[in-house]
Enzyme design. Structure first.
Site, PDB file in Angstrom:
ATOM      1  N   HIS A 166       0.833  -1.140   0.038  1.00 36.70           N
ATOM      2  CA  HIS A 166      -0.083  -0.149   0.014  1.00 36.70           C
ATOM      3  C   HIS A 166       0.803   1.175   0.089  1.00 36.70           C
ATOM      4  O   HIS A 166       1.444   1.284   0.942  1.00 36.70           O
ATOM      5  CB  HIS A 166      -0.988  -0.176   1.156  1.00 36.70           C
ATOM      6  CG  HIS A 166      -1.947  -0.823   0.947  1.00 36.70           C
ATOM      7  ND1 HIS A 166      -3.215  -0.456   1.605  1.00 36.70           N
ATOM      8  CD2 HIS A 166      -2.339  -1.914   0.349  1.00 36.70           C
ATOM      9  CE1 HIS A 166      -4.258  -1.474   1.230  1.00 36.70           C
ATOM     10  NE2 HIS A 166      -3.797  -2.509   0.397  1.00 36.70           N
ATOM     11  N   TYR A 212      -9.547   5.789   6.796  1.00 38.24           N
ATOM     12  CA  TYR A 212      -9.861   6.188   7.981  1.00 38.24           C
ATOM     13  C   TYR A 212     -10.739   7.256   8.032  1.00 38.24           C
ATOM     14  O   TYR A 212     -10.663   8.359   7.575  1.00 38.24           O
ATOM     15  CB  TYR A 212      -8.558   6.706   8.794  1.00 38.24           C
ATOM     16  CG  TYR A 212      -7.640   5.630   9.001  1.00 38.24           C
ATOM     17  CD1 TYR A 212      -6.522   5.192   7.848  1.00 38.24           C
ATOM     18  CD2 TYR A 212      -7.519   5.018  10.194  1.00 38.24           C
ATOM     19  CE1 TYR A 212      -5.636   4.221   8.193  1.00 38.24           C
ATOM     20  CE2 TYR A 212      -6.358   3.915  10.522  1.00 38.24           C
ATOM     21  CZ  TYR A 212      -5.546   3.623   9.644  1.00 38.24           C
ATOM     22  OH  TYR A 212      -4.624   2.536   9.704  1.00 38.24           O
ATOM     23  N   PRO A 233      -5.435   0.971  18.272  1.00 40.77           N
ATOM     24  CA  PRO A 233      -5.106   0.507  17.232  1.00 40.77           C
ATOM     25  C   PRO A 233      -5.120   1.446  15.815  1.00 40.77           C
ATOM     26  O   PRO A 233      -4.498   1.392  14.692  1.00 40.77           O
ATOM     27  CB  PRO A 233      -6.120  -0.568  16.650  1.00 40.77           C
ATOM     28  CG  PRO A 233      -7.132  -0.371  17.829  1.00 40.77           C
ATOM     29  CD  PRO A 233      -6.786   0.435  18.808  1.00 40.77           C
ATOM     30  N   LYS A 280       0.148   0.443  15.110  1.00 36.50           N
ATOM     31  CA  LYS A 280       1.704   0.430  15.183  1.00 36.50           C
ATOM     32  C   LYS A 280       1.899  -0.830  16.567  1.00 36.50           C
ATOM     33  O   LYS A 280       2.912  -1.196  16.519  1.00 36.50           O
ATOM     34  CB  LYS A 280       1.932   1.766  16.264  1.00 36.50           C
ATOM     35  CG  LYS A 280       1.773   2.856  15.313  1.00 36.50           C
ATOM     36  CD  LYS A 280       3.330   2.686  14.517  1.00 36.50           C
ATOM     37  CE  LYS A 280       3.449   3.554  13.325  1.00 36.50           C
ATOM     38  NZ  LYS A 280       3.410   2.914  12.143  1.00 36.50           N
ATOM     39  N   TYR A 338       3.346   6.704   9.925  1.00 32.81           N
ATOM     40  CA  TYR A 338       2.734   5.561   9.438  1.00 32.81           C
ATOM     41  C   TYR A 338       3.409   4.591   8.896  1.00 32.81           C
ATOM     42  O   TYR A 338       3.157   3.288   9.321  1.00 32.81           O
ATOM     43  CB  TYR A 338       1.667   6.254   8.580  1.00 32.81           C
ATOM     44  CG  TYR A 338       0.272   5.150   8.339  1.00 32.81           C
ATOM     45  CD1 TYR A 338      -0.358   5.150   9.180  1.00 32.81           C
ATOM     46  CD2 TYR A 338       0.467   4.337   7.155  1.00 32.81           C
ATOM     47  CE1 TYR A 338      -1.626   4.056   9.153  1.00 32.81           C
ATOM     48  CE2 TYR A 338      -0.478   3.400   7.200  1.00 32.81           C
ATOM     49  CZ  TYR A 338      -1.595   3.143   7.966  1.00 32.81           C
ATOM     50  OH  TYR A 338      -2.471   2.000   7.718  1.00 32.81           O
TER      51      TYR A 338
HETATM   52  P1  RFL Z   1       0.165 -10.948  22.038  1.00 36.89           P
HETATM   53  O1  RFL Z   1      -0.119 -11.010  20.560  1.00 36.89           O
HETATM   54  O2  RFL Z   1      -0.993 -10.446  22.989  1.00 36.89           O
HETATM   55  O3  RFL Z   1       0.707 -12.346  22.570  1.00 36.89           O
HETATM   56  C1  RFL Z   1       1.053 -12.598  23.954  1.00 36.89           C
HETATM   57  C2  RFL Z   1       0.991 -14.244  23.990  1.00 36.89           C
HETATM   58  O4  RFL Z   1       1.437 -14.441  25.359  1.00 36.89           O
HETATM   59  C3  RFL Z   1       0.488 -15.443  25.863  1.00 36.89           C
HETATM   60  N1  RFL Z   1       0.302 -15.404  27.308  1.00 36.89           N
HETATM   61  C4  RFL Z   1       0.881 -16.231  27.940  1.00 36.89           C
HETATM   62  N2  RFL Z   1       1.616 -17.224  27.793  1.00 36.89           N
HETATM   63  C5  RFL Z   1       2.344 -17.882  29.081  1.00 36.89           C
HETATM   64  N3  RFL Z   1       1.780 -17.632  30.281  1.00 36.89           N
HETATM   65  C6  RFL Z   1       0.988 -16.387  30.649  1.00 36.89           C
HETATM   66  N4  RFL Z   1       0.826 -16.117  31.804  1.00 36.89           N
HETATM   67  C7  RFL Z   1       0.446 -15.804  29.590  1.00 36.89           C
HETATM   68  N5  RFL Z   1      -0.295 -14.563  29.328  1.00 36.89           N
HETATM   69  C8  RFL Z   1      -0.489 -14.650  27.915  1.00 36.89           C
HETATM   70  C9  RFL Z   1      -0.644 -15.006  25.001  1.00 36.89           C
HETATM   71  O5  RFL Z   1      -1.738 -16.304  24.943  1.00 36.89           O
HETATM   72  C10 RFL Z   1      -0.324 -14.836  23.642  1.00 36.89           C
HETATM   73  O6  RFL Z   1      -0.216 -15.924  22.917  1.00 36.89           O
HETATM   74  O7  RFL Z   1       1.587  -9.949  22.351  1.00 36.89           O
HETATM   75  P2  RFL Z   1       2.723  -9.693  21.333  1.00 36.89           P
HETATM   76  O8  RFL Z   1       3.372 -10.748  20.913  1.00 36.89           O
HETATM   77  O9  RFL Z   1       3.397  -8.463  22.194  1.00 36.89           O
HETATM   78  O10 RFL Z   1       2.030  -8.811  20.143  1.00 36.89           O
HETATM   79  C11 RFL Z   1       1.283  -7.827  20.233  1.00 36.89           C
HETATM   80  C12 RFL Z   1       0.358  -7.626  19.052  1.00 36.89           C
HETATM   81  O11 RFL Z   1      -0.727  -8.811  19.022  1.00 36.89           O
HETATM   82  C13 RFL Z   1      -0.558  -6.431  19.100  1.00 36.89           C
HETATM   83  O12 RFL Z   1       0.278  -5.257  19.512  1.00 36.89           O
HETATM   84  C14 RFL Z   1      -1.392  -5.895  18.027  1.00 36.89           C
HETATM   85  O13 RFL Z   1      -2.387  -6.998  17.590  1.00 36.89           O
HETATM   86  C15 RFL Z   1      -1.845  -4.700  17.961  1.00 36.89           C
HETATM   87  N6  RFL Z   1      -2.795  -4.297  16.750  1.00 36.89           N
HETATM   88  C16 RFL Z   1      -2.298  -3.777  15.572  1.00 36.89           C
HETATM   89  N7  RFL Z   1      -0.752  -3.625  15.550  1.00 36.89           N
HETATM   90  C17 RFL Z   1      -0.337  -3.175  14.503  1.00 36.89           C
HETATM   91  O14 RFL Z   1       0.859  -3.304  14.222  1.00 36.89           O
HETATM   92  N8  RFL Z   1      -1.231  -3.078  13.124  1.00 36.89           N
HETATM   93  C18 RFL Z   1      -2.419  -3.181  13.101  1.00 36.89           C
HETATM   94  O15 RFL Z   1      -3.032  -2.995  12.173  1.00 36.89           O
HETATM   95  C19 RFL Z   1      -3.110  -3.531  14.485  1.00 36.89           C
HETATM   96  N9  RFL Z   1      -4.424  -3.721  14.540  1.00 36.89           N
HETATM   97  C20 RFL Z   1      -4.207  -4.270  16.874  1.00 36.89           C
HETATM   98  C21 RFL Z   1      -4.932  -4.033  15.668  1.00 36.89           C
HETATM   99  C22 RFL Z   1      -4.926  -4.815  17.996  1.00 36.89           C
HETATM  100  C23 RFL Z   1      -6.356  -5.177  18.031  1.00 36.89           C
HETATM  101  N10 RFL Z   1      -6.824  -5.744  19.102  1.00 36.89           N
HETATM  102  C24 RFL Z   1      -7.868  -6.546  19.217  1.00 36.89           C
HETATM  103  C25 RFL Z   1      -6.201  -5.370  20.586  1.00 36.89           C
HETATM  104  C26 RFL Z   1      -6.271  -4.047  15.704  1.00 36.89           C
HETATM  105  C27 RFL Z   1      -7.217  -4.940  16.880  1.00 36.89           C
HETATM  106  C28 RFL Z   1      -8.735  -4.814  16.722  1.00 36.89           C
HETATM  107  C1  PHB Z   2      -6.649  -4.072  10.439  1.00 33.77           C
HETATM  108  O1  PHB Z   2      -6.719  -4.449   9.249  1.00 33.77           O
HETATM  109  O2  PHB Z   2      -6.991  -4.780  11.191  1.00 33.77           O
HETATM  110  C2  PHB Z   2      -6.200  -2.691  10.611  1.00 33.77           C
HETATM  111  C3  PHB Z   2      -5.789  -2.032   9.857  1.00 33.77           C
HETATM  112  C4  PHB Z   2      -5.233  -0.654  10.366  1.00 33.77           C
HETATM  113  C5  PHB Z   2      -5.356  -0.101  11.686  1.00 33.77           C
HETATM  114  C6  PHB Z   2      -5.622  -1.134  12.507  1.00 33.77           C
HETATM  115  C7  PHB Z   2      -6.222  -2.144  12.230  1.00 33.77           C
HETATM  116  O3  PHB Z   2      -4.775   1.012  12.031  1.00 33.77           O
END
Ligand code: RFL
Ligand code: PHB
Length: 390
Positions: free
Chosen positions: A72, A201, A293, A297, A385
């Site tokens: 993108h 957005y 989100p 980041k 971004y």
């Molecule tokens: P995770 O992915 O939460 O993984 C942590 C792992 O640790 C396990 N765990 C344990 N294991 C052993 N003992 C325990 N006591 C434990 N407690 C927990 C869990 O089961 C899990 O498997 O953390 P990590 O690896 O730091 O990764 C972070 C990312 O997952 C998170 O920052 C992103 O998903 C955030 N996020 C986005 N980030 C982006 O860079 N670009 C995006 O477009 C973006 N969109 C989003 C997002 C997060 C969202 N939600 C649901 C919060 C969109 C959404 C809707």
């Molecule tokens: C997504 O595709 O889930 C997504 C994309 C951009 C964002 C957050 C989530 O800023």
């Protein structure tokens, strides 16, 4: 069992760290609370910075990403009934982002780990980092009712926001900073073609909406919702109607709807803990910080932390130098705070805040009008971004 680095959590941070260490000949064991399938069932991030892609390239886990990921070169901001394109490439000297799901990236990393013979203990109960203040740390856990002990040189706490690692840090050694937003995001995944080939957005008066995607045939959409909303009250039809009402007429007309294959509500929060190191315990990713989100980041910050931490551990084991380990927290936090600022700012700019006065609403609109009229302002957004350098 004994290993050099015990990693708690097999999300993107833990898996990426495990493979970066493996490539450098350093042994790591991952201990994960959930099953592999459960970890893969979480639908989360979708936008990868080139630094994150570079780390996947470095370990040789990016073949599928380069085949299926979508390049993108721009994003669109929608307000006042009109869409405005931010040309990421033009404004950043040719840089771009890659749209590729966190679920896919996690599966690629798990497959890569399995092929390289890396050990991951899934469904581990009562995981606890221990004795990380002294020279002989270990991780204790139970598996199938049997107690285990994993001895190691260092522990990496990659267990997300609700994990045990940060919670194990001594209370008097940790400082936290937090902002909880008065709304959440309701997201759905559906096998319908995206409404546009780039992300939109939308910050209209009814509230924020985001049009994203996973492929040419799978869309990911979000609408801002109240914190008291219940998922049962959101039929697919209600979601599509609300999304359509937040789009410009052309997008609303073009929107293809269909049955959802996932639907969930996520609250929005900014959070940072300082420092990110406690003796021989190092935090990385969501375990140490959360961003709303809006700036995409979270996952990318986790990758940045792991980049610094893997370099520091490699320096320790190869050269016997602890300089990288000693600098880890400060280096990671310097980048984290910049991404926190960007995510907070974009969230503040694009969402409807129920408590905002009419004056504050006009300020929000004036800032958006200024943003899209100024190359300097758009370049600042674009630079953040696509991702600040490591
Ligand atoms: P995770 O992915 O939460 O993984 C942590 C792992 O640790 C396990 N765990 C344990 N294991 C052993 N003992 C325990 N006591 C434990 N407690 C927990 C869990 O089961 C899990 O498997 O953390 P990590 O690896 O730091 O990764 C972070 C990312 O997952 C998170 O920052 C992103 O998903 C955030 N996020 C986005 N980030 C982006 O860079 N670009 C995006 O477009 C973006 N969109 C989003 C997002 C997060 C969202 N939600 C649901 C919060 C969109 C959404 C809707
Ligand atoms: C997504 O595709 O889930 C997504 C994309 C951009 C964002 C957050 C989530 O800023």
């Amino acid at each position: 069992m004994r290993t050099q680095v015990a990693i708690i959590g097999s999300g993107p941070a833990g898996l990426l760290l495990g493979q970066l260490l493996h490539k450098a000949g350093i042994d790591a064991v991952i201990v994960e609370r959930r099953s592999r399938d459960h970890v893969l069932s979480r639908i989360r991030a979708g936008v990868l910075e080139s630094g994150t892609v570079g780390l996947l390239d470095a370990i040789g886990a990016s073949a599928r990403l380069h085949e299926e990921g979508l390049r993108h070169d721009g994003v669109e901001l929608l307000f006042g009934g009109r869409r405005h394109r931010i040309d990421l490439s033009r404004l950043t000297g040719g840089r771009h982002v890659t749209v590729y799901g966190q679920t896919q990236m996690t599966r690629d990393l798990m497959d890569h780990r399995a092929a390289s013979g890396g050990v991951t203990v899934y469904e581990a109960d009562d995981v606890e980092p221990r004795d990380f203040d002294g020279g002989k740390p270990f991780v204790s856990y139970r598996k199938g009712g049997v107690a285990h002990r994993l001895d190691c040189d260092f522990i990496a706490g990659c267990d997300g926001f609700h994990g045990v690692s940060r919670a194990s840090a001594p209370e008097n050694a940790i400082k936290t900073f937090e902002r909880v937003y008065p709304f959440g995001w309701l997201g759905i995944l559906a096998d319908v073609p995206p409404v546009s080939h780039e992300l939109i957005y939308a910050g209209e008066a009814r509230g924020f909406a985001l049009c994203s995607m996973r492929s040419a045939t799978r869309s990911r959409y979000y609408v801002q919702c109240g914190l008291d909303e219940r998922i049962e009250d959101w039929s697919d039809a209600r979601f599509w109607d609300e999304l359509r009402a937040r789009l410009d007429p052309a997008s609303a007309e073009a929107l293809v709807t269909g049955p959802s294959i996932e639907k969930s509500i996520a609250p929005l929060r900014s959070f940072v803990c300082e420092p990110m190191r406690f003796g021989r315990l190092f935090l990385a990713g969501d375990a140490a910080h959360i961003v709303p989100p809006t700036g995409a980041k979270g996952l990318n910050l986790a990758a940045g932390d792991v980049h610094y931490l893997s370099q520091a551990l490699i320096e320790h084991f190869r050269e016997g130098s602890d300089a990288g380990l000693d600098a880890y927290s400060a280096r990671a936090l310097a980048r984290v705070w910049k991404a926190e600022r960007f995510s907070w700012h974009l969230t503040s700019l694009m969402h409807h805040f129920p408590e905002n006065s009419p004056f504050e609403q006009r300020m929000q609109r004036a800032e958006l009008d200024y943003l899209v009229s100024s190359d300097h302002a758009m370049a600042a957004l674009a630079e953040n971004y696509v991702g600040l350098p490591y």
